[in-house]
Design an enzyme around this catalytic site. Structure first.
Site, PDB file in Angstrom:
ATOM      1  N   CYS A   1      57.522  36.541  25.922  1.00  0.00           N
ATOM      2  CA  CYS A   1      58.490  36.016  24.951  1.00  0.00           C
ATOM      3  C   CYS A   1      57.795  35.336  23.773  1.00  0.00           C
ATOM      4  CB  CYS A   1      59.472  35.068  25.644  1.00  0.00           C
ATOM      5  SG  CYS A   1      60.643  35.970  26.703  1.00  0.00           S
TER       6      CYS A   1
ATOM      7  N   ASP B   1      63.440  36.994  48.799  1.00  0.00           N
ATOM      8  CA  ASP B   1      62.587  38.018  48.187  1.00  0.00           C
ATOM      9  C   ASP B   1      63.521  39.089  47.683  1.00  0.00           C
ATOM     10  OD1 ASP B   1      63.083  39.341  50.963  1.00  0.00           O
ATOM     11  OD2 ASP B   1      62.157  40.924  49.772  1.00  0.00           O
TER      12      ASP B   1
ATOM     13  N   ASP C   1      56.495  41.610  55.749  1.00  0.00           N
ATOM     14  CA  ASP C   1      57.653  42.168  56.420  1.00  0.00           C
ATOM     15  C   ASP C   1      57.107  43.066  57.528  1.00  0.00           C
ATOM     16  OD1 ASP C   1      60.164  42.901  57.045  1.00  0.00           O
ATOM     17  OD2 ASP C   1      60.658  43.794  55.120  1.00  0.00           O
TER      18      ASP C   1
END
Lengths: 367, 367
Positions: free
Chosen positions: B307, B264, B90
């Protein structure tokens, strides 16, 4: 039941294998500290990668949060934190004295306030055994009364004698059929007589293993070495000896020379989070400007993923930017380096070269 | 040079492959945010494991710390942070307006003070291109002037026209031979006319790709959808479209319906650090007491290491105890879940079932 098979000796130094509840632990061993059921910032898989075979959890912290019942409901400490290696729990006496606001010290036990929410609790030698038993550690510790550096002789004697009575009560409350091994903790302050008395009295209680407690609490290093030197010869030869809360790599190398088998310490993890990296040449502070553009690894001899992946310059940037990856990386590397030191210690005892290797290490390593 | 191969379409939704400097990126793509050259709390290997093929770094932050010169000396952003996937930077306009204390907005550029040490700096469209070029990203962004929600029409027009002039200056300063692809950023505030004008003017400048900026900054969601709806049809069909800073999974699913290819957002990482877990059923706050003794994984359908390893009860304990492992675990899981959503989006566009799938997802998913 716990067993220690001593495979090699050199002087007082011993290289062995500790077996407890299906876990095999090469000794001398270093146990990373996972106070709140996590070795700070690392996954259990990473802790294993560093070479650790056993970790330390803290019964005081876990008793307060998340509580014994929850850990039990989640299948005990091993399942709760997904760690399949060995677990030793500290009983909590030290933390009650150092962290909580103490309400009352009585023969029966300690009344204290939680450092988290101020709630009042009572811990006795029997309850410490029960809590640790339910948490499900492989090695559990007697409940003791720590003695601060600077205590008077009468204070020292009083606390040490209470520790002995508490040790006997805890031993009576312990159920060996769980397979959990109970260690007695030698206290006795900072003079030879009460220390030796403590070692002798605890030895008579015939624990599966012995911890040496109350050292590295602010006393000069030479006092610590004198106490250790006085105590270790009095402990049963065939049982593991655990020096609690010690220490820097040079401390460990020295203590092994005196016959210690097990260690734990927050320094590699805590100092890592503060920006210190342990290397084979000594400790460096990565915040130092000299590492700003250093494209080399933390330690050129270290095989860890951090040293294979990141430069000192990048890690320093992360540290200065307050990034979590810096804390993780330094913790992982430091624990790897500690475990590499332990492996070298064992290798040299096996080869009969330990005294020589230790002299070289103590000469070249810069704290 | 950058290319976008569109492999399948359904309505305005497109499934493609973006190629830039040897990187292949499946679109629609989600780019995790690594502001300071690190996706907060994760290693680059873990970011890759989540399924990410490209990340976002922030030129403003990196220009200030560690500085362009140091990143160059360390071999550019890819080597510096050990990330072998794609990198988009950016340009920094948004951060100068939102983080630094702005000294002066002039046609030439922006004079501002560092949010880190207060030092004064100057950034122009040309310098933004130079900085990003030297940092070594694969995709770099034009320097633009963001427009806050609530700006007047004259303010909006003035800032948008300046953004166009800056875009032209940046494009002239850009060297396409580096292989770095420069994206123009559509501004235009929160009304259709200036938005459409911005899209048309930037399209005429023939950038390799187009970002839609200045949305999701506080305006009502329906305004965002109206702006996106107005703009995307005006952007060149064969070039990638990147909706900056958006968003939640439902936002992404909706924006893909309107023809967006790249996203994003800090939400999966930031909300993870705050204790939120994204699941296929919606978002849950792990601090909630209902998860205290929940021995199940964060999401029963998620294949991620978190998980597979940890229960909600354990992660909640870590979170309440302030442990870093909680932040890492939630970040890793959330980014994995986002990438799984992106994979489902691509799969359904390929299969011509996207509109139907999206309707079902938007119906069942609870933000």
């Amino acid at each position: 039941m716990l067993s220690l098979t001593i495979q090699a000796r050199e002087g007082w130094a011993r290289r062995g294998v500790l077996r407890v509840r299906g876990h095999e632990i090469d000794t001398p061993a270093f146990m990373p500290v996972g106070t709140q059921a996590t070795v700070k910032s690392l996954t259990p898989a990473e802790v294993r990668e560093t070479g650790a075979q056993i970790i330390l959890n803290n019964a005081y912290h876990l008793y307060l949060r998340p509580g014994v019942e929850l850990v039990e409901r989640c299948g005990g400490l091993h399942r709760f934190q997904a760690w399949d290696g060995g677990i030793l729990t500290d009983s909590g006496g030290y933390q009650i004295f150092s962290l909580s606001s103490l309400h009352k010290v009585a023969e029966e036990g300690l009344t204290f306030r939680s450092h988290i929410d101020g709630s009042e609790h009572f811990m006795s030698p029997e309850k410490a055994i029960e809590v640790q038993g339910r948490l499900g550690a492989d090695i559990i510790m007697s409940f003791d009364q720590p003695i601060p550096w600077g205590a008077t002789r009468p204070q020292t004697v009083e606390a040490t004698e209470r520790t002995h009575r508490w040790a006997a009560r805890g031993r009576a409350a312990w159920n060996p059929e769980t397979g959990q091994a109970l260690f007695g903790i030698v206290q006795g302050g900072f003079e030879e007589d009460p220390r030796k008395l403590s070692a002798a009295e605890l030895s008579a209680l015939d624990f599966p293993g012995y911890a040496i407690g109350g050292l590295s609490v602010g006393e000069p290093k030479e006092v610590m070495w004198a106490m250790l030197d006085a105590v270790t010869p009095l402990l049963p030869e065939e049982k593991p000896r655990y020096l609690m809360g010690v220490g820097l790599p040079t401390d460990i190398v020295r203590a092994v020379l005196l016959g210690v088998d097990m260690f734990d310490c927050v320094l590699p993890t805590r100092m890592g989070r503060n920006g210190s990296a342990f290397t084979w040449a000594g400790r460096i502070n990565l915040r130092n400007a000299q590492y700003e553009a250093d494209t080399g690894p933390l330690d050129p001899r270290c095989p860890c993923a951090v040293c294979r992946t990141f430069s000192r310059a990048y890690l320093r940037h992360l540290l200065k930017a307050g990034e979590i990856l810096a804390l993780r990386s330094l913790t992982y590397h430091n624990l790897t380096l500690y475990q590499q030191v332990m492996a070298k210690i064992r290798e040299n005892i096996e080869g009969g070269t330990y005294v020589e290797w230790a002299a070289g290490f103590l000469h070249t390593y810069r704290e």
